[in-house]
Write an enzyme that holds these catalytic residues in place. Structure first.
Site, mmCIF file in Angstrom:
data_model
loop_
_atom_site.group_PDB
_atom_site.id
_atom_site.type_symbol
_atom_site.label_atom_id
_atom_site.label_comp_id
_atom_site.label_asym_id
_atom_site.label_seq_id
_atom_site.Cartn_x
_atom_site.Cartn_y
_atom_site.Cartn_z
ATOM 1 N N GLU A 414 90.313 27.078 -0.193
ATOM 2 C CA GLU A 414 90.327 26.541 1.179
ATOM 3 C C GLU A 414 91.091 25.228 1.189
ATOM 4 O O GLU A 414 90.818 24.356 0.361
ATOM 5 C CB GLU A 414 88.915 26.235 1.681
ATOM 6 C CG GLU A 414 88.109 27.429 2.047
ATOM 7 C CD GLU A 414 86.750 27.052 2.645
ATOM 8 O OE1 GLU A 414 86.564 25.917 3.109
ATOM 9 O OE2 GLU A 414 85.872 27.931 2.629
HETATM 10 C C1 NOJ Z 1 84.217 24.804 4.332
HETATM 11 C C2 NOJ Z 1 83.604 26.100 4.782
HETATM 12 O O1 NOJ Z 1 83.514 26.955 3.685
HETATM 13 C C3 NOJ Z 1 84.375 26.777 5.911
HETATM 14 O O2 NOJ Z 1 83.626 27.856 6.357
HETATM 15 C C4 NOJ Z 1 84.703 25.799 6.991
HETATM 16 O O3 NOJ Z 1 85.398 26.430 8.049
HETATM 17 C C5 NOJ Z 1 85.518 24.673 6.399
HETATM 18 N N1 NOJ Z 1 84.730 24.005 5.382
HETATM 19 C C6 NOJ Z 1 85.949 23.638 7.417
HETATM 20 O O4 NOJ Z 1 84.849 22.936 7.866
#
Ligand code: NOJ
Length: 585
Positions: A414
């Site tokens: 991410e």
């Molecule tokens: C981490 C989380 O895993 C994800 O679901 C979320 O959208 C992002 N942070 C942004 O806050």
């Protein structure tokens, strides 16, 4: 080759000086800010991500059971504007459409999560397995593979079956280890012939701290000072068990990899000449990513967590530490249970030492750390309150991981940025800047010798952003949630990210500078398209409101005035952009 520090004294300054690994790449020379032109290693995997509750919708369809997020979001006052993920992006019905967006981006992989209650409605296998849920993921995986997109499946992205919460207290209870293992085993059995990258848990830090300590997230418990540590302890064990299950039962046949996705900010000492700040910054990172990574790579919690929580528990008059302990058998069972490490990273903080007294009842995860977090007011913060763009922190975090855990194989699971604006804006130049700078810092980290194999932009679509509802948009694609069909529109960052992917990095200055101009050129036409669509739905709303005598003043403001102002502002910005582009040409 520069000599690498043999003894890891772990403070940040030492890291900065010692970690420059590659011969021709000096960490200190390129410090902060400078842009590095170059490409990623061949075979580097580019992707985008999502999670089940945030995008699927269809919360009660085809036999799906309730998750803790279904229940939590339906409670008034828990989510901004009482939004829910009930229908969200309707991803459940849009497999083909969404895969065409991924193809447009030329993604190598797509990261999604499997909703536990969609395929096991109560969370317990012997109760019931929902074949319709399995069919949905079968279809998703098959379609991805047909389009040459590698699926990366997360087993737990926060949507615990509600029954397990009610019956056992969720992750407070050790029985989750076996239930989660049964669920994972079923996923390996049914999908493992096609899925070769598995992530057990997504961001367990957030589950523990926000779910069981502050209560901002489901299940909304506020068990300060103990709840988060207990939940984390059980999650680490659950992760390890699932890794062993794969290792002993499935790996031989399926030949896949099992990792975990840990999220963490970077912590930079406020004053790098002050030893207390250096240690506080180190603590910040150890209490974040180290909390989970250290047991998984080294078999036990970071020493600094054991010391601080142990000391504070004693000061409170407790007989044992609030941080649970692993038996020696458990330590060796947990150690080494990671084929690759997923890293979720968004932002950085400056850290300074700050003491908190530990009295009875006043303990918490936050006060246990004895530090204060600061931000530089010059850091850009386009969206979420907590998210400042500090690209150089990313490189430091990646180097920290390399040094601490013996250079594991990393997938960035991410990274991205949100926007929080009233007016729809598809020309997201700040997101372009964020992706450009963060991926560039990742490239520098690879040149430092960090073993990063792939990158996942977060997220493919705008979606339900947990307690912030739909107010924060992380998507490369804009989703019009006011329209029942939830149409998707590309933001300018789609064009930009696509170019990073097709060049596998940043070939040279001239070319890269052109990318931004080209990306904003195309977005102005998407903006017009969306503006026209919004105008149409605003007109429809006006008609509806005129015919409804009970229309409240508030409704008039939110459904007519705001969208009209927004539409005007989009049109004006489109005209202004066209004007600028004309002048530029
Ligand atoms: C981490 C989380 O895993 C994800 O679901 C979320 O959208 C992002 N942070 C942004 O806050």
């Amino acid at each position: 080759m520069l000599p690498c520090c043999a003894v890891r004294t772990c403070h940040v300054l030492v890291l900065v000086l010692c970690l420059s690994a590659a011969e021709d790449f000096d960490w200190t020379k390129n410090d902060r800010g400078s842009f590095y032109y170059g490409t990623f290693p061949a075979g580097f995997s580019w992707g985008a991500g999502s999670s089940a509750y945030q995008t699927e919708g269809a919360w009660d369809k085809d036999g799906k059971g309730l998750s803790i997020w279904d229940v939590f979001s339906h409670r008034k006052g828990k989510i901004l504007q009482n939004d829910t993920g009930d229908s969200s992006c309707q991803g459940y019905y849009k497999i083909k459409e969404d895969i065409s967006l991924m193809k447009e981006l030329k993604l190598d992989h797509y990261r999604f999560s499997i909703s536990w209650p969609r395929i096991m409605p109560t969370g317990i296998k012997s109760d019931h397995v929902n074949e319709k849920g399995i069919k949905y993921y079968d279809e998703l995986i098959d379609n991805l593979l047909e389009n040459k997109i590698t699926p990366i499946a997360t087993l737990y992205h926060w949507d615990l079956p509600q029954v397990l919460q009610e019956k056992y207290g969720g992750w407070q209870n050790i029985s989750m280890v076996n239930y989660f293992n049964e669920f994972a085993n079923l996923c390996f059995e049914r999908f493992g012939n096609r899925v070769k990258y598995w992530i057990t848990l997504n961001n367990p830090w957030s589950v523990a701290v926000e779910g069981y300590e502050t209560g901002e997230h489901a299940p909304g418990l506020k068990l300060r000072g103990t709840g988060a540590y207990r939940a984390a302890h059980h999650m680490i064990k659950a992760h390890a068990k699932v890794w062993h299950t794969y290792d002993t039962k499935w790996r031989g046949k399926q030949k896949g990899l099992v990792g975990i996705s840990l999220s963490g900010d970077w912590g930079e000492p406020v004053d790098i000449s002050n030893q207390k700040d250096i240690e506080a910054a180190e603590r910040y990172v150890q209490f974040y990513i180290g909390w989970f990574a250290t047991p998984i790579f080294h078999g036990d919690y970071p020493q600094v967590m054991k010391d601080f929580i142990g000391r504070k528990s004693a000061q409170q008059g407790l007989g044992t530490s609030r941080l649970p302990t692993f038996s020696s058998q458990e330590k060796s069972y947990v150690k080494g249970t990671c084929d690759f490490l997923g890293i979720g990273h968004f932002t950085t903080r400056y850290i300074t030492q700050k003491n908190y007294q530990s009295g009875h009842g006043s303990s918490s995860y936050f006060t246990d750390r004895d530090l204060a977090e600061l931000v530089d007011p010059r850091w850009p913060d386009p969206g979420s309150e907590w998210l400042y763009s500090v690209p150089w922190g990313f490189r430091r975090l990646l180097n920290f991981v390399k040094a601490q855990y013996r250079n594991p194989m990393i997938y960035v699971t991410e990274n991205g940025v949100s926007e929080k604006i009233m007016c729809t804006e598809l020309c997201d130049d700040w997101r372009i800047q964020y992706y450009k700078d963060y991926t560039n810092e990742m490239l520098k980290a690879i040149k430092d010798g960090v073993n990063v194999r792939g990158y996942t932009a977060w997220s493919l679509l705008d979606k339900f952003e947990w307690d912030e509802g739909y107010s924060e948009r992380f998507g490369l694609y804009y989703v019009d949630f006011r329209n029942k069909n939830t149409p998707r529109y590309p933001k300018a960052s789609v064009q930009y990210y696509k170019r990073i992917i097709s060049s596998n990095g940043f070939p040279n200055q001239r070319e890269v500078e052109n990318w931004k101009r080209k990306a904003t050129e195309t977005c102005s036409s998407s903006n017009q398209l969306l503006a026209a669509e919004e105008q149409r739905s605003t007109a429809a709303n006006i008609l509806r409101l005129i015919h409804d005598p009970l229309t409240s003043h508030m409704e008039m403001v939110t459904e007519v005035v705001v969208p009209t102002v927004c539409t005007l502002c989009i049109l004006l910005s489109a005209v202004f952009l066209m004007f600028l582009l004309r002048r530029h040409n």
